[in-house]
Design an enzyme around this catalytic site. Sequence first.
Site, PDB file in Angstrom:
ATOM      1  N   GLU A 152       0.859  -1.178   0.000  1.00  0.00           N
ATOM      2  CA  GLU A 152       0.000   0.000   0.000  1.00  0.00           C
ATOM      3  C   GLU A 152       0.893   1.225   0.000  1.00  0.00           C
ATOM      4  OE1 GLU A 152      -3.017   1.105   2.875  1.00  0.00           O
ATOM      5  OE2 GLU A 152      -3.944  -0.836   2.524  1.00  0.00           O
ATOM      6  N   ASP A 191      -5.762  10.685   9.084  1.00  0.00           N
ATOM      7  CA  ASP A 191      -4.462  10.181   9.523  1.00  0.00           C
ATOM      8  C   ASP A 191      -3.973  10.810  10.811  1.00  0.00           C
ATOM      9  OD1 ASP A 191      -3.494   8.223   7.540  1.00  0.00           O
ATOM     10  OD2 ASP A 191      -3.846   9.881   6.150  1.00  0.00           O
TER      11      ASP A 191
END
Lengths: 269, 401
Positions: A50, A61
């Site tokens: 990823e 995030d």
Amino acid sequence: MNQRISARFDTARQSGRKLLIPFITAGDPDPAWTVPVMHALVSAGADLLELGVPFSDPMADGPVIQLASERAIEKNVTLGGVLDMVRLFRQTDSDTPVVLMGYMNPVERYGRTRFPADAADAGVDGLLLVDCPPVERDDLGSAMDEAGLDGICLVAPTTTRDRVKDIAGVARGFIYYVSLKGITGAGQLELPELSEPVKQIREFSDLPVAVGFGIKNAETAVKVAVHADAVVIGSALVEALAEAESSAQACALATAFVAPVRESLDNMG
Amino acid sequence: MNDERQSQPDSRGHFGEFGGSFVSETLMHALDELREAYGRWRLDDEFVQRMDTDLAHYVGRPSPIYYAQRYSEAAGGAKIYLKREDLNHTGAHKINNTMGQGLLAHYMGKQRVIAETGAGQHGVATATVAARLDQSCRVYMGDVDIHRQAINVFRMRLLGAEVSGVSSGSATLKDALNEAMRDWVTNIDDTFYIIGTVAGPHPYPEMVRDFNAVVGREARRQMLQLCDQLPDALVACVGGGSNAIGLFHPFLNDEDVKMFGVEAAGRGLETGEHAASLCAGRPGILHGCRTYLLDDNAGQIRHTHSVSAGLDYPGVGPEHAWLKDSGRADYVSVTDEEALQAFHQLTRLEGIMPALESSHALAYGFKLAASMRPDQRVLINLSGRGDKDVQTVAEIEGLSL
């Protein structure tokens, strides 16, 4: 349906192997080290990669990936630049699936309908846009299908049964279960309940299930892998790589991080 | 066309091609819940009555319309009227929205509220409502803004709110919004996120607009009472755009009423140091919606600049994006320098010290009035008072207080 992703999961299913999916932010800590690190991750036992596309406002995030994104942006890493990295990676690895994870605006700026074909051409296999739920995909969804790029969908602990059903209807490749209510890299005291939510996903979908968010090491990876087909490790790896001062050192850190996790997954009872 | 204008957005929160819900999966259910709760309580007699009572007796509504005679004479054209949102409790229009969302949180049984703030006005308005409703409150604020709005930071703390500094990105409003979203995702079960502007994912642009539309409804009625006719033009500043949409929305079907949204041109549009997303940006996706924004060619959101913290934001509410593209409203910009000049001018001519945000509307309204006939009327939304900006103005002038 993307061939590389389905082939990788099919093979693993037959041999009982749990897939290990490391996440790194493309271009961090240095754009020139990303491709060597990708190869090192594969050599150390990663099954699918990823690659985070840096964005200035990564709302989902935590601090580790925020800082990694900021560093990459400072080094002028763009979405087009990330495609170049994948293209370079593909010169010597034509089997390991690569999924890009990021936010909508860079894709929007690149061109929502142009991007999937370019990404597939570069060797990208899947796209996970954190801030683009299936209902907002619009013509991006059909463009991804046409290009053979899997639109990876998230399911969260807050996702209702009805939504899981809807998501299962449009998901491609695998379903990414976000194991906690929170942001990437969040700490948690105990392992979240996984058995019921994963069972619910499997009720509506035959796709493999990957679990991510909050998995830090071999120990937590193994506990998660009991329930899932694949585990994703992101922030802890990104944090480890941030220490690197050369490409070789970054590769060594990547290997040192991933190899023990691979070993533990392989030794699961 | 007319019906279409006031019936936006559609059921999924789209204003034409703008708006929507561009958020991570974890938030989708919370947004569904919020939509459902808002849809239910907005029509509930008890809720509506409590809002009306609070707006009258706690906020001090209706806010007056004031004919600024000396300011008008200085412009030498149309008559200038001011909608006095600066006279509201806590000193700005922001309380209209936080009263509504705070009460909604209360009815939904959420004990904790969070907010982002730029100038601190929304933070103060949220902390105020939270104190009164006995909700725990955390406000996210960029480190840069904490410095330039120190008085508001202290006000929030006095009100019992926890103020969290945000150092990521440009350490201003957009980063505070990111951090508040992160908090919300993490504490979604007991937390209500009170967004302070008409941006964000559906239903926020619609809900925040509805709570602020009291400004336009009053102004429309008041102008008819006072002058027997509607104003020829409305002027309001636009950062995220909540005070502007609140004024504009009830007038959307009044074809003869022109509308001007005034963005922050900062050091000048040509310098790139501004916050004028409608004037100088393009459509993209930020903070949960498709709208005009300021980004670079790679799609990274740009750092913005404005002397006014409340306008220092790279996006804008999606309904403004739609009003711009449909041509119903015009969007213009005013520099720091022009805004500061208007700040001083209104203070000296009328004895009213405007917020630096509202000073942008005043600067453009003044120019506009000068170009119009004496029998015409311009209504400017004086969205907040300038007490909070005294220190900023002093610093610019080289004074230390």
